[in-house]
Design an enzyme around this catalytic site. Structure first.
Site, PDB file in Angstrom:
ATOM      1  N   CYS A  18       0.843  -1.192   0.000  1.00 19.54           N
ATOM      2  CA  CYS A  18       0.000   0.000   0.000  1.00 19.54           C
ATOM      3  C   CYS A  18       0.883   1.249   0.000  1.00 19.54           C
ATOM      4  CB  CYS A  18      -0.948  -0.002   1.191  1.00 19.54           C
ATOM      5  SG  CYS A  18      -2.313  -1.161   1.010  1.00 19.54           S
ATOM      6  N   LYS A  21       0.959   3.294  -3.191  1.00 22.25           N
ATOM      7  CA  LYS A  21      -0.201   4.101  -3.590  1.00 22.25           C
ATOM      8  C   LYS A  21       0.242   5.437  -4.187  1.00 22.25           C
ATOM      9  CE  LYS A  21      -4.296   2.972  -0.838  1.00 22.25           C
ATOM     10  NZ  LYS A  21      -5.181   3.407   0.230  1.00 22.25           N
ATOM     11  N   SER A  50     -16.078  11.633  -0.184  1.00 26.87           N
ATOM     12  CA  SER A  50     -15.560  11.495   1.175  1.00 26.87           C
ATOM     13  C   SER A  50     -14.279  10.672   1.220  1.00 26.87           C
ATOM     14  CB  SER A  50     -16.631  10.882   2.078  1.00 26.87           C
ATOM     15  OG  SER A  50     -17.104   9.681   1.524  1.00 26.87           O
ATOM     16  N   ASP A  52     -13.776   7.527   0.684  1.00 28.99           N
ATOM     17  CA  ASP A  52     -14.061   6.347   1.498  1.00 28.99           C
ATOM     18  C   ASP A  52     -13.393   5.094   0.929  1.00 28.99           C
ATOM     19  OD1 ASP A  52     -15.292   4.894   3.605  1.00 28.99           O
ATOM     20  OD2 ASP A  52     -16.928   6.343   3.581  1.00 28.99           O
TER      21      ASP A  52
END
Ligand code: CO
Ligand code: CO
Length: 331
Positions: A18, A21, A50, A52
């Protein structure tokens, strides 16, 4: 590991899990310019605004579809473990919305001329073992030849539209609970550099967030996210920004995987972790030192849930208060 593995998979990765990213600020600038589909006949309950974990579309009064995709370069050398970690991480974004995963498809990029395809089979076997544990079907997928190996899943799940764990529903006055220890980014960085093996880190990364999400929903919790590439501070910033509150983090209450502090001290810090801290720093008021902040911003792979409310068995790491001068306070 059943296939004899001499290849060190992490050596084929330019980024790290990750931690590879795209930086959050850059991504938001591009995504914000895209035109929405408009009225499709099905309400988009959770979209881009948002920031999310997954998209959520309402089907009817009590059913919504949750959909997400996540894949990355090898975070560990062992093919089977990498597959398990990537699958647990992809499934996590469904849990982090309050959903139940139903079906997943594999996303695989593989340099067939450089790494034996038997190792790809081990990666897929790891993914399928985790999906089985999550009681989620794996049905096909997509694979391409790529100089850099990458693996993950696109996952579809269901949720109740009124029982979601949203980024924009965090309320002042509630505690913040974290369900897995941090430090996965610095430990994966050390593993990639030295080959040292961190068993606890692998155990943490392959642990499913499903049980913690179910416990949170049963307790009436309606706001939360998972802690992945943007680190605790990055994901928390996204949540408090979307909800219009301030978070006060109690740094001493945050748990870490064994060896994380030593890895940081010895200089094993992923570039993504530094970028995360740079991104949140203008919104941050802190009375702890730089090392502590780097650990709190450390880019996680398949990290835990950050929940707005108390969940027995997991540490409270801070609280939400009415919006103040800084959206993030660390002390
Ligand atoms: Co997420
Ligand atoms: Co994700």
């Amino acid at each position: 590991m059943t296939v004899e593995q001499t290849v060190r998979l992490t050596q084929f990765a330019s980024g790290g899990g990750c931690a590879c990213k795209v930086p959050p600020g850059e991504l938001e600038a591009v995504l914000g310019a895209l035109a929405p589909a408009g009225d499709t006949g099905h309400e988009l309950l959770v979209g881009l605004e948002s920031g999310d974990d997954a998209a959520v579309v309402r089907l009817d009064g009590d059913r919504a579809v949750v959909t997400t995709a996540d894949f990355f370069t090898p975070v560990v050398d062992d093919a089977y473990d990498w597959g398990r970690i990537a699958a647990a991480n992809a499934l996590s974004d469904v849990y982090a919305m309050g959903g139940t995963p139903l079906v997943a498809v594999n996303l695989l990029c593989w340099p067939r001329d450089r790494i034996p395809f038997e190792l790809a089979a081990e990666v897929l076997r790891g993914g399928s073992d985790i999906a089985r544990r999550a009681r989620c079907h794996v049905a096909g997928g997509h694979s391409i030849d790529d100089p850099e190996p990458k693996y993950g899943m696109a996952v579809t799940g269901v949720a109740h539209p009124d029982r979601l764990l949203r980024n924009d529903a965090a309320l002042a006055g509630l505690p913040l609970t974290l369900t897995k220890p941090l430090g996965l980014g610095v430990l994966n960085n050390r593993h990639k550099a030295t080959g040292e093996w961190f068993e606890e880190a692998v155990a943490v990364m392959t642990q499913l967030n499903g049980p913690a999400a179910a416990a949170a929903l049963d307790l009436g919790i309606r706001a939360g996210t998972d802690v992945t590439g943007f680190g605790l501070l990055g994901h928390l910033y996204k949540m408090v920004r979307a909800s219009g509150v301030t978070a006060v983090v109690d740094a001493a209450a945050v748990p870490y995987v064994a060896g994380a502090r030593e890895a940081l001290r010895d200089g094993y810090v992923p570039g993504g972790s530094r970028r995360n801290l740079d991104w949140v720093r203008p919104h941050l008021e802190s009375s702890v030192d730089e090392d502590e902040l780097l650990l709190l911003a450390d880019a996680q792979t398949s990290g835990g849930l950050l929940l707005v409310g108390e969940v027995p068995g997991h540490p409270v790491v801070g609280e939400l208060v009415p919006a103040g001068l800084s959206p993030l306070v660390v002390r």
